[in-house]
Design a protein around this motif. Structure first.
Motif, PDB file in Angstrom:
ATOM      1  N   LEU A 151      30.411  36.571  44.305  1.00 33.29           N
ATOM      2  CA  LEU A 151      29.196  36.893  45.063  1.00 33.29           C
ATOM      3  C   LEU A 151      29.523  37.333  46.489  1.00 33.29           C
ATOM      4  N   GLU A 152      30.430  36.600  47.131  1.00 30.38           N
ATOM      5  CA  GLU A 152      30.709  36.890  48.543  1.00 30.38           C
ATOM      6  C   GLU A 152      31.302  38.290  48.746  1.00 30.38           C
ATOM      7  N   PRO A 153      32.345  38.664  47.970  1.00 30.92           N
ATOM      8  CA  PRO A 153      32.833  40.042  48.152  1.00 30.92           C
ATOM      9  C   PRO A 153      31.759  41.082  47.836  1.00 30.92           C
ATOM     10  N   LEU A 154      30.893  40.759  46.893  1.00 35.77           N
ATOM     11  CA  LEU A 154      29.826  41.698  46.539  1.00 35.77           C
ATOM     12  C   LEU A 154      28.878  41.903  47.710  1.00 35.77           C
ATOM     13  N   LEU A 155      28.557  40.800  48.385  1.00 32.48           N
ATOM     14  CA  LEU A 155      27.617  40.886  49.502  1.00 32.48           C
ATOM     15  C   LEU A 155      28.263  41.532  50.726  1.00 32.48           C
ATOM     16  N   ALA A 156      29.612  41.559  50.735  1.00 33.62           N
ATOM     17  CA  ALA A 156      30.301  42.165  51.874  1.00 33.62           C
ATOM     18  C   ALA A 156      30.403  43.681  51.721  1.00 33.62           C
ATOM     19  N   LEU A 157      29.881  44.208  50.615  1.00 38.79           N
ATOM     20  CA  LEU A 157      29.934  45.658  50.399  1.00 38.79           C
ATOM     21  C   LEU A 157      28.788  46.349  51.132  1.00 38.79           C
ATOM     22  N   GLY A 159      39.190  33.095  48.074  1.00 41.05           N
ATOM     23  CA  GLY A 159      38.952  32.781  46.666  1.00 41.05           C
ATOM     24  C   GLY A 159      38.056  33.770  45.956  1.00 41.05           C
ATOM     25  N   ALA A 160      38.191  35.052  46.311  1.00 42.64           N
ATOM     26  CA  ALA A 160      37.321  36.070  45.720  1.00 42.64           C
ATOM     27  C   ALA A 160      37.527  36.156  44.209  1.00 42.64           C
ATOM     28  N   GLY A 161      36.435  36.193  43.485  1.00 44.53           N
ATOM     29  CA  GLY A 161      36.511  36.214  42.021  1.00 44.53           C
ATOM     30  C   GLY A 161      36.266  37.592  41.455  1.00 44.53           C
ATOM     31  N   LEU A 162      36.786  37.815  40.249  1.00 48.34           N
ATOM     32  CA  LEU A 162      36.607  39.101  39.572  1.00 48.34           C
ATOM     33  C   LEU A 162      35.628  38.912  38.414  1.00 48.34           C
ATOM     34  N   TYR A 163      35.246  40.017  37.794  1.00 51.35           N
ATOM     35  CA  TYR A 163      34.409  39.946  36.592  1.00 51.35           C
ATOM     36  C   TYR A 163      35.333  39.869  35.380  1.00 51.35           C
ATOM     37  N   PRO A 164      35.342  38.734  34.708  1.00 48.42           N
ATOM     38  CA  PRO A 164      36.359  38.504  33.672  1.00 48.42           C
ATOM     39  C   PRO A 164      36.245  39.432  32.460  1.00 48.42           C
ATOM     40  N   ARG A 211      41.594  43.164  30.618  1.00 42.14           N
ATOM     41  CA  ARG A 211      40.471  42.414  31.178  1.00 42.14           C
ATOM     42  C   ARG A 211      41.014  41.308  32.068  1.00 42.14           C
ATOM     43  N   THR A 212      40.300  41.030  33.140  1.00 42.80           N
ATOM     44  CA  THR A 212      40.873  40.164  34.170  1.00 42.80           C
ATOM     45  C   THR A 212      40.806  38.678  33.811  1.00 42.80           C
ATOM     46  N   LYS A 213      40.148  38.389  32.698  1.00 44.53           N
ATOM     47  CA  LYS A 213      40.105  36.990  32.256  1.00 44.53           C
ATOM     48  C   LYS A 213      41.540  36.522  32.011  1.00 44.53           C
ATOM     49  N   GLY A 214      41.911  35.405  32.611  1.00 49.03           N
ATOM     50  CA  GLY A 214      43.249  34.872  32.378  1.00 49.03           C
ATOM     51  C   GLY A 214      44.316  35.450  33.301  1.00 49.03           C
ATOM     52  N   PHE A 215      43.921  36.245  34.285  1.00 46.96           N
ATOM     53  CA  PHE A 215      44.883  36.747  35.256  1.00 46.96           C
ATOM     54  C   PHE A 215      45.442  35.592  36.084  1.00 46.96           C
ATOM     55  N   SER A 216      46.681  35.753  36.551  1.00 46.27           N
ATOM     56  CA  SER A 216      47.257  34.747  37.455  1.00 46.27           C
ATOM     57  C   SER A 216      46.615  34.911  38.829  1.00 46.27           C
ATOM     58  N   GLN A 217      46.800  33.908  39.670  1.00 43.50           N
ATOM     59  CA  GLN A 217      46.225  33.958  41.012  1.00 43.50           C
ATOM     60  C   GLN A 217      46.709  35.199  41.762  1.00 43.50           C
ATOM     61  N   GLY A 218      48.015  35.499  41.611  1.00 38.48           N
ATOM     62  CA  GLY A 218      48.574  36.656  42.298  1.00 38.48           C
ATOM     63  C   GLY A 218      47.940  37.960  41.822  1.00 38.48           C
ATOM     64  N   GLN A 219      47.797  38.070  40.488  1.00 44.58           N
ATOM     65  CA  GLN A 219      47.190  39.285  39.933  1.00 44.58           C
ATOM     66  C   GLN A 219      45.748  39.428  40.409  1.00 44.58           C
ATOM     67  N   ARG A 220      45.058  38.296  40.423  1.00 46.17           N
ATOM     68  CA  ARG A 220      43.646  38.330  40.829  1.00 46.17           C
ATOM     69  C   ARG A 220      43.511  38.760  42.290  1.00 46.17           C
ATOM     70  N   THR A 221      44.354  38.193  43.147  1.00 42.81           N
ATOM     71  CA  THR A 221      44.278  38.534  44.562  1.00 42.81           C
ATOM     72  C   THR A 221      44.549  40.017  44.772  1.00 42.81           C
ATOM     73  N   LYS A 222      45.524  40.529  44.033  1.00 43.75           N
ATOM     74  CA  LYS A 222      45.850  41.953  44.191  1.00 43.75           C
ATOM     75  C   LYS A 222      44.688  42.840  43.770  1.00 43.75           C
ATOM     76  N   VAL A 223      44.061  42.485  42.651  1.00 44.93           N
ATOM     77  CA  VAL A 223      42.924  43.298  42.196  1.00 44.93           C
ATOM     78  C   VAL A 223      41.781  43.198  43.194  1.00 44.93           C
ATOM     79  N   LEU A 237      40.865  39.827  55.861  1.00 47.64           N
ATOM     80  CA  LEU A 237      41.413  39.065  54.748  1.00 47.64           C
ATOM     81  C   LEU A 237      41.340  37.574  55.077  1.00 47.64           C
ATOM     82  N   ASP A 238      40.648  36.829  54.241  1.00 46.25           N
ATOM     83  CA  ASP A 238      40.504  35.398  54.500  1.00 46.25           C
ATOM     84  C   ASP A 238      41.516  34.625  53.663  1.00 46.25           C
ATOM     85  N   GLU A 239      42.532  34.091  54.299  1.00 46.19           N
ATOM     86  CA  GLU A 239      43.604  33.348  53.645  1.00 46.19           C
ATOM     87  C   GLU A 239      44.110  34.060  52.385  1.00 46.19           C
TER      88      GLU A 239
END
Lengths: 392, 242
Positions: free
Chosen positions: A218-224, B82-87, B129-141, B156-158
């Motif tokens: 949600l947060e990255p989405l809202l930062a767009l 901790g930005a999340g992707l769409y799995p 599909r990004t489901k099951g990506f490692s933390q490193g892969q997720r951060t890069k995407v 960039l936050d942490e």
């Protein structure tokens, strides 16, 4: 506008790949509901149909004392079989459920019958057992008819018309039409459609806030560089599409399911033609906006996916309330009801199924009021989506 | 170019920010350093406009984050903590979604996404599909997604949280690449060494205030400590003593 479409397209793609959404939208609501409904109805129809004609084995003690009675019972599809040894054994057998009903013909029966004094016959049954009592009622009814027949013969033998003991002739006149009768059974189906519709969009509605938040997307989405209103509307639009899909499938599966139900045998002809299916879709579809927005609204207050699911299951039941209240109070459809979403759709649907003329003013009010409430709720959702607290 | 001027922010009784000011110029890497709960994330959230400051101003390339938050967001690529992707979407689809949302031209989206995938060296798993990506892969995407519209300012936050040595290294290379491209990079961390190794300017933040703002060299001089870690502790103690 283009942002809205981008969000919409992404949600459709995303959710078509999500097995959970697909199952709830395309299987659970549309198939499970009508299937269950069809099963329950055809079961109850089977039962009420077969009861009168089904051959019933009737345990009789002392059948040899009344051969004519046995023959009469046989003609009523009651097949007489030898009962337990004596009356005590019969009571015990009925008590423990190994027999439903036992008829006892006492030793003095032939003599009493010959002397013209009321001949005693015992029917042993457990009146607390409704299933067994149905059989007992059939036995009792047959015995009473036999008694009447003998009485009539006796009167004729004395030169009196048997009509003197028929002082009153009761005739039932039923004004309900076959379609009308089916409406009682089919009245509950409008809820199934609303249920299917809501199920279709439930996971999308959760995803808009609680889901995105929990995933951290949600947060990255809202930062767009897009406005939150557009994100929100795109998601609600996607939820509406899934709801429409779910509703369409559930109407179609109902259409098919009804074809396999023996309504004619019950003297019912529910009007569920393809035209009615299309009209039902058009009448129910305004509910999608309301459903999507209210579910998004409820989900936006929750902290997690799990919590959202819990609250939304209440939303799933809520549309039954107005339907239930009106059915319990047996209120006639009236103009004011058309302002109440879910109730108005229900009443219009029942009218169509009963093959009664549908009041176009009612349709107009139902559609506009449902859409207006949906739009208001969407607006509130958008307001809430702008809050800072959204991030949780 | 990011200019932060005396930002205050309170959540109920908790005063998260009590007057934060600093500049993050173009072509430089600015590190926001501070202990947990110092207000680093809150500051960054104000900058990418998901929070509104109670007082003070912040400008991204001269655009005020409150008055024109949409305009400010256009100039930012943000990677929240901790930005999340769409799995259910592939890495490429995740990136393309953001490209479309940013309003990139339809015809150039595909090339743009391919370019950023190459830049971040994520070709190997770009179409999974990004489901099951490692933390490193997720951060890069997530980073690729944040950079796809070529923002001038990168927040960039942490970003190195939960990354292994190799992933941290490649992230560091990327940040240096962005600097040489003249971008303004602002990132937060609580890891001293990381900030010291990478940043041109360091902003030490503690208890919602800027304790010190200078180059690594400047901080050593100001605190009189040779070791940067000692300098860090010293600076924080100064604020907390107030």
């Amino acid at each position: 506008m283009s942002t809205l479409l981008v969000v919409f397209a992404k949600e459709i793609l995303d959710n078509f790949r999500d097995r959970r959404t697909l199952v709830s939208a395309l299987v659970m609501g549309p198939l499970f509901g009508p299937m269950l409904f069809a099963f329950v109805i055809s079961l109850s129809i089977e039962r009420s149909l077969s009861d009168a004609d089904r051959p019933l084995e009737l345990a009789v003690i002392g059948a040899e004392r009344a051969p004519n009675l046995v023959r009469y019972l046989g003609s009523r599809n009651l097949e007489v079989v030898a009962g337990p040894a004596d009356r005590e054994a019969a009571i015990a057998a009925v008590d423990n459920g190994s027999l439903d009903v036992v008829v006892v013909i006492p030793e003095e029966f032939p003599a009493q019958l010959a002397d013209g004094i009321p001949a005693r016959v015992e029917v042993i049954s457990d009146q607390a057992n409704t299933q067994a009592e149905r059989d007992a009622r059939r036995a009792r009814g047959a015995l009473e008819e036999y008694a009447l027949e003998i009485a009539a013969i006796r009167l004729v033998a004395r030169g009196v018309s048997p009509l003197v003991i028929r002082a009153i002739n009761v005739d039932d006149v039923d004004v309900s039409t076959p379609s009308g009768r089916s409406a009682i059974l089919l009245g509950m189906m409008s809820y199934f459609f609303i249920f299917a519709l809501l199920m279709g969009g439930m996971y999308l509605a959760i995803d808009t806030t609680a889901g995105e938040r929990e995933r951290g997307s949600l947060e990255p989405l809202l930062a767009l560089p897009v406005t939150r209103d557009q994100l929100m509307l795109g998601k609600i639009a996607a939820a509406c599409l899934f709801m429409a899909l779910s509703l369409m499938l559930s109407l179609c599966s109902f259409y098919v399911a009804l074809k396999f139900m023996p309504f004619e045998q019950l003297g019912m002809t529910p009007n569920f033609s393809p035209l009615v299916v299309v009209c039902a879709f058009l009448i129910l579809i305004p509910f999608a906006l309301l459903g999507a927005s209210i579910m998004t609204l409820v989900a936006s207050f929750t902290k997690s996916y799990k919590e959202a699911q819990t609250w939304l299951s209440i939303v799933l039941i809520a549309p039954t309330l107005p339907i239930l209240i009106v059915s319990i109070l047996t209120l006639r459809p009236q103009l004011a009801f058309m302002f109440v979403p879910s109730l108005s759709q229900h009443l219009l649907l029942v009218d169509m199924v009963k093959n009664e003329p549908v009041n176009l003013l009612h349709v107009a009010i139902s559609v506009t009021s449902t859409l207006a409430i949906g739009a208001l709720l969407t607006w509130i959702c958008a307001r809430l989506y702008r809050r800072e607290g959204l991030l949780g | 170019m990011i200019v932060v001027n005396d930002i205050h922010k309170a959540f109920g009784a908790v005063r998260a920010l009590r007057g934060v000011s600093f500049d993050a110029p173009d072509g430089k890497i600015t590190g926001l350093l501070g202990p947990n709960g110092a207000g680093k994330s809150t500051t960054l959230r104000v900058l990418y406009t998901v929070l509104k400051p109670d007082a003070g101003t912040a400008r991204i390339d001269g655009v005020d984050v409150v008055a024109d938050s949409l305009g400010a967001r256009q100039r930012i690529g943000a990677l929240p903590h901790g930005a999340g992707l769409y799995p259910h979407l592939t890495a490429r689809e995740n990136i393309a979604y953001y490209a479309r949302l940013c309003g990139l031209d339809k015809n150039c989206i595909e090339a743009k996404v391919a370019g950023i995938i190459e830049l971040l060296e994520i070709q190997d798993f770009a179409d999974r599909r990004t489901k099951g990506f490692s933390q490193g892969q997720r951060t890069k995407v997530a980073l690729a997604r944040a950079l796809v519209h070529d923002p001038q300012n990168i927040i960039l936050d942490e970003p190195t949280n939960g990354l292994d040595v190799m992933a941290t290294r490649s992230l560091r290379h990327l940040i240096l690449k962005l600097r040489s491209a003249g971008r303004c990079v602002l990132f937060s961390s609580h890891v001293m060494q990381e900030v010291a190794a990478l940043c041109d300017d360091i902003v030490i933040i503690a208890a919602g205030k800027v304790a010190m703002s200078a180059s690594a060299e400047g901080i050593r001089n100001q605190t009189g400590c040779d070791d940067l870690e000692d300098a860090f502790v010293h600076a924080i103690k100064l604020v907390e003593a107030e």
